[in-house]
Design a protein around this motif. Structure first.
Motif, PDB file in Angstrom:
ATOM      1  N   VAL A 179     -16.528 -10.882   7.419  1.00 41.63           N
ATOM      2  CA  VAL A 179     -15.196 -10.280   7.500  1.00 41.63           C
ATOM      3  C   VAL A 179     -14.476 -10.863   8.700  1.00 41.63           C
ATOM      4  O   VAL A 179     -15.042 -10.969   9.787  1.00 41.63           O
ATOM      5  CB  VAL A 179     -15.282  -8.745   7.682  1.00 41.63           C
ATOM      6  N   ARG A 180     -13.219 -11.245   8.470  1.00 40.53           N
ATOM      7  CA  ARG A 180     -12.389 -11.719   9.585  1.00 40.53           C
ATOM      8  C   ARG A 180     -10.977 -11.208   9.368  1.00 40.53           C
ATOM      9  O   ARG A 180     -10.393 -11.410   8.305  1.00 40.53           O
ATOM     10  CB  ARG A 180     -12.376 -13.243   9.630  1.00 40.53           C
ATOM     11  N   ARG A 181     -10.439 -10.502  10.372  1.00 40.99           N
ATOM     12  CA  ARG A 181      -9.049 -10.071  10.300  1.00 40.99           C
ATOM     13  C   ARG A 181      -8.185 -11.297  10.541  1.00 40.99           C
ATOM     14  O   ARG A 181      -8.269 -11.931  11.583  1.00 40.99           O
ATOM     15  CB  ARG A 181      -8.737  -8.989  11.325  1.00 40.99           C
ATOM     16  N   SER A 182      -7.348 -11.633   9.583  1.00 39.44           N
ATOM     17  CA  SER A 182      -6.539 -12.844   9.701  1.00 39.44           C
ATOM     18  C   SER A 182      -5.168 -12.572  10.298  1.00 39.44           C
ATOM     19  O   SER A 182      -4.570 -13.469  10.889  1.00 39.44           O
ATOM     20  CB  SER A 182      -6.401 -13.540   8.349  1.00 39.44           C
ATOM     21  N   SER A 183      -4.663 -11.340  10.153  1.00 37.09           N
ATOM     22  CA  SER A 183      -3.382 -11.021  10.780  1.00 37.09           C
ATOM     23  C   SER A 183      -3.195  -9.514  10.881  1.00 37.09           C
ATOM     24  O   SER A 183      -3.829  -8.740  10.157  1.00 37.09           O
ATOM     25  CB  SER A 183      -2.211 -11.646  10.014  1.00 37.09           C
ATOM     26  N   GLN A 184      -2.324  -9.140  11.788  1.00 37.57           N
ATOM     27  CA  GLN A 184      -1.945  -7.740  11.972  1.00 37.57           C
ATOM     28  C   GLN A 184      -0.487  -7.724  12.388  1.00 37.57           C
ATOM     29  O   GLN A 184      -0.085  -8.435  13.305  1.00 37.57           O
ATOM     30  CB  GLN A 184      -2.796  -7.078  13.052  1.00 37.57           C
ATOM     31  N   ARG A 185       0.306  -6.945  11.659  1.00 38.63           N
ATOM     32  CA  ARG A 185       1.730  -6.822  11.966  1.00 38.63           C
ATOM     33  C   ARG A 185       2.083  -5.347  11.996  1.00 38.63           C
ATOM     34  O   ARG A 185       1.766  -4.607  11.073  1.00 38.63           O
ATOM     35  CB  ARG A 185       2.555  -7.547  10.900  1.00 38.63           C
ATOM     36  N   SER A 186       2.733  -4.920  13.062  1.00 36.55           N
ATOM     37  CA  SER A 186       3.125  -3.520  13.189  1.00 36.55           C
ATOM     38  C   SER A 186       4.636  -3.389  13.139  1.00 36.55           C
ATOM     39  O   SER A 186       5.356  -4.162  13.766  1.00 36.55           O
ATOM     40  CB  SER A 186       2.605  -2.943  14.501  1.00 36.55           C
ATOM     41  N   ASP A 187       5.083  -2.442  12.343  1.00 40.95           N
ATOM     42  CA  ASP A 187       6.480  -2.068  12.246  1.00 40.95           C
ATOM     43  C   ASP A 187       6.547  -0.584  12.576  1.00 40.95           C
ATOM     44  O   ASP A 187       5.530   0.106  12.547  1.00 40.95           O
ATOM     45  CB  ASP A 187       7.007  -2.306  10.823  1.00 40.95           C
ATOM     46  N   PRO A 188       7.727  -0.062  12.875  1.00 41.47           N
ATOM     47  CA  PRO A 188       7.812   1.386  13.117  1.00 41.47           C
ATOM     48  C   PRO A 188       7.257   2.169  11.920  1.00 41.47           C
ATOM     49  O   PRO A 188       7.711   2.003  10.794  1.00 41.47           O
ATOM     50  CB  PRO A 188       9.307   1.637  13.301  1.00 41.47           C
ATOM     51  N   GLY A 189       6.221   2.921  12.148  1.00 40.91           N
ATOM     52  CA  GLY A 189       5.635   3.770  11.119  1.00 40.91           C
ATOM     53  C   GLY A 189       4.580   3.129  10.243  1.00 40.91           C
ATOM     54  O   GLY A 189       4.027   3.797   9.380  1.00 40.91           O
ATOM     55  N   SER A 190       4.280   1.845  10.427  1.00 35.75           N
ATOM     56  CA  SER A 190       3.246   1.235   9.591  1.00 35.75           C
ATOM     57  C   SER A 190       2.628   0.027  10.285  1.00 35.75           C
ATOM     58  O   SER A 190       3.215  -0.565  11.187  1.00 35.75           O
ATOM     59  CB  SER A 190       3.821   0.796   8.244  1.00 35.75           C
ATOM     60  N   THR A 191       1.441  -0.303   9.834  1.00 33.27           N
ATOM     61  CA  THR A 191       0.741  -1.501  10.290  1.00 33.27           C
ATOM     62  C   THR A 191       0.223  -2.230   9.062  1.00 33.27           C
ATOM     63  O   THR A 191      -0.359  -1.613   8.171  1.00 33.27           O
ATOM     64  CB  THR A 191      -0.433  -1.140  11.215  1.00 33.27           C
ATOM     65  N   LEU A 210      -8.537   5.029   0.380  1.00 33.91           N
ATOM     66  CA  LEU A 210      -8.604   5.478   1.771  1.00 33.91           C
ATOM     67  C   LEU A 210      -7.274   6.079   2.205  1.00 33.91           C
ATOM     68  O   LEU A 210      -6.200   5.601   1.807  1.00 33.91           O
ATOM     69  CB  LEU A 210      -8.945   4.309   2.699  1.00 33.91           C
ATOM     70  N   ALA A 211      -7.350   7.110   3.018  1.00 36.44           N
ATOM     71  CA  ALA A 211      -6.138   7.738   3.552  1.00 36.44           C
ATOM     72  C   ALA A 211      -5.335   6.711   4.329  1.00 36.44           C
ATOM     73  O   ALA A 211      -5.868   5.972   5.157  1.00 36.44           O
ATOM     74  CB  ALA A 211      -6.514   8.904   4.459  1.00 36.44           C
ATOM     75  N   GLY A 212      -4.050   6.624   4.022  1.00 33.54           N
ATOM     76  CA  GLY A 212      -3.160   5.713   4.734  1.00 33.54           C
ATOM     77  C   GLY A 212      -3.074   4.326   4.153  1.00 33.54           C
ATOM     78  O   GLY A 212      -2.219   3.541   4.551  1.00 33.54           O
ATOM     79  N   ALA A 213      -3.934   4.000   3.195  1.00 37.26           N
ATOM     80  CA  ALA A 213      -3.890   2.662   2.589  1.00 37.26           C
ATOM     81  C   ALA A 213      -2.786   2.607   1.542  1.00 37.26           C
ATOM     82  O   ALA A 213      -2.605   3.533   0.760  1.00 37.26           O
ATOM     83  CB  ALA A 213      -5.225   2.313   1.953  1.00 37.26           C
ATOM     84  N   ALA A 214      -2.047   1.517   1.541  1.00 33.56           N
ATOM     85  CA  ALA A 214      -0.986   1.312   0.556  1.00 33.56           C
ATOM     86  C   ALA A 214      -0.850  -0.180   0.286  1.00 33.56           C
ATOM     87  O   ALA A 214      -1.172  -1.007   1.134  1.00 33.56           O
ATOM     88  CB  ALA A 214       0.335   1.873   1.080  1.00 33.56           C
ATOM     89  N   ASP A 215      -0.377  -0.520  -0.885  1.00 35.24           N
ATOM     90  CA  ASP A 215      -0.133  -1.910  -1.257  1.00 35.24           C
ATOM     91  C   ASP A 215      -1.369  -2.787  -1.049  1.00 35.24           C
ATOM     92  O   ASP A 215      -1.289  -3.883  -0.496  1.00 35.24           O
ATOM     93  CB  ASP A 215       1.058  -2.484  -0.476  1.00 35.24           C
ATOM     94  N   VAL A 216      -2.512  -2.301  -1.500  1.00 41.22           N
ATOM     95  CA  VAL A 216      -3.767  -3.042  -1.378  1.00 41.22           C
ATOM     96  C   VAL A 216      -3.801  -4.108  -2.470  1.00 41.22           C
ATOM     97  O   VAL A 216      -3.536  -3.826  -3.634  1.00 41.22           O
ATOM     98  CB  VAL A 216      -4.977  -2.090  -1.514  1.00 41.22           C
ATOM     99  N   ALA A 217      -4.120  -5.339  -2.077  1.00 40.52           N
ATOM    100  CA  ALA A 217      -4.165  -6.440  -3.035  1.00 40.52           C
ATOM    101  C   ALA A 217      -5.263  -7.415  -2.634  1.00 40.52           C
ATOM    102  O   ALA A 217      -5.633  -7.498  -1.469  1.00 40.52           O
ATOM    103  CB  ALA A 217      -2.825  -7.158  -3.084  1.00 40.52           C
ATOM    104  N   GLY A 218      -5.749  -8.151  -3.591  1.00 42.76           N
ATOM    105  CA  GLY A 218      -6.742  -9.176  -3.338  1.00 42.76           C
ATOM    106  C   GLY A 218      -6.260 -10.506  -3.867  1.00 42.76           C
ATOM    107  O   GLY A 218      -5.492 -10.571  -4.817  1.00 42.76           O
ATOM    108  N   MET A 219      -6.733 -11.553  -3.241  1.00 39.67           N
ATOM    109  CA  MET A 219      -6.377 -12.899  -3.648  1.00 39.67           C
ATOM    110  C   MET A 219      -7.607 -13.773  -3.486  1.00 39.67           C
ATOM    111  O   MET A 219      -8.175 -13.839  -2.392  1.00 39.67           O
ATOM    112  CB  MET A 219      -5.254 -13.430  -2.750  1.00 39.67           C
ATOM    113  N   PRO A 220      -8.058 -14.438  -4.557  1.00 40.86           N
ATOM    114  CA  PRO A 220      -9.244 -15.293  -4.407  1.00 40.86           C
ATOM    115  C   PRO A 220      -8.962 -16.483  -3.498  1.00 40.86           C
ATOM    116  O   PRO A 220      -7.851 -17.007  -3.473  1.00 40.86           O
ATOM    117  CB  PRO A 220      -9.560 -15.748  -5.829  1.00 40.86           C
TER     118      PRO A 220
END
Length: 70
Positions: free
Chosen positions: A17-29, A53-63
């Motif tokens: 597992v590697r976090r590739s990016s993180q972007r925070s906006d007012p009210g969401s990450t 999971l609580a708080g998860a939205a717009d979950v998507a996968g890409m091969p």
């Protein structure tokens, strides 16, 4: 920010597992990860579990694209 439920899902489904990016906006990450799945055929199950999971939205996968290693 620690996300223990997400980390537990990734540990169960992934070899790496590697976090590739993180972007925070007012009210969401927005978080993006690169995962090497233990069983790529179960990617849909992982996405469904993350979506639940609580708080998860717009979950998507890409091969991943096939890459050459030297």
């Amino acid at each position: 920010q620690e996300l223990p439920a997400l980390d537990a899902l990734f540990a169960r489904h992934s070899r790496r597992v590697r976090r590739s990016s993180q972007r925070s906006d007012p009210g969401s990450t927005v978080l993006s990860y690169h995962l090497r799945l233990r069983d790529p055929g179960r990617a849909g199950q992982l996405l469904a579990e993350v979506s639940g999971l609580a708080g998860a939205a717009d979950v998507a996968g890409m091969p991943a694209q096939q890459e050459s290693e030297v």
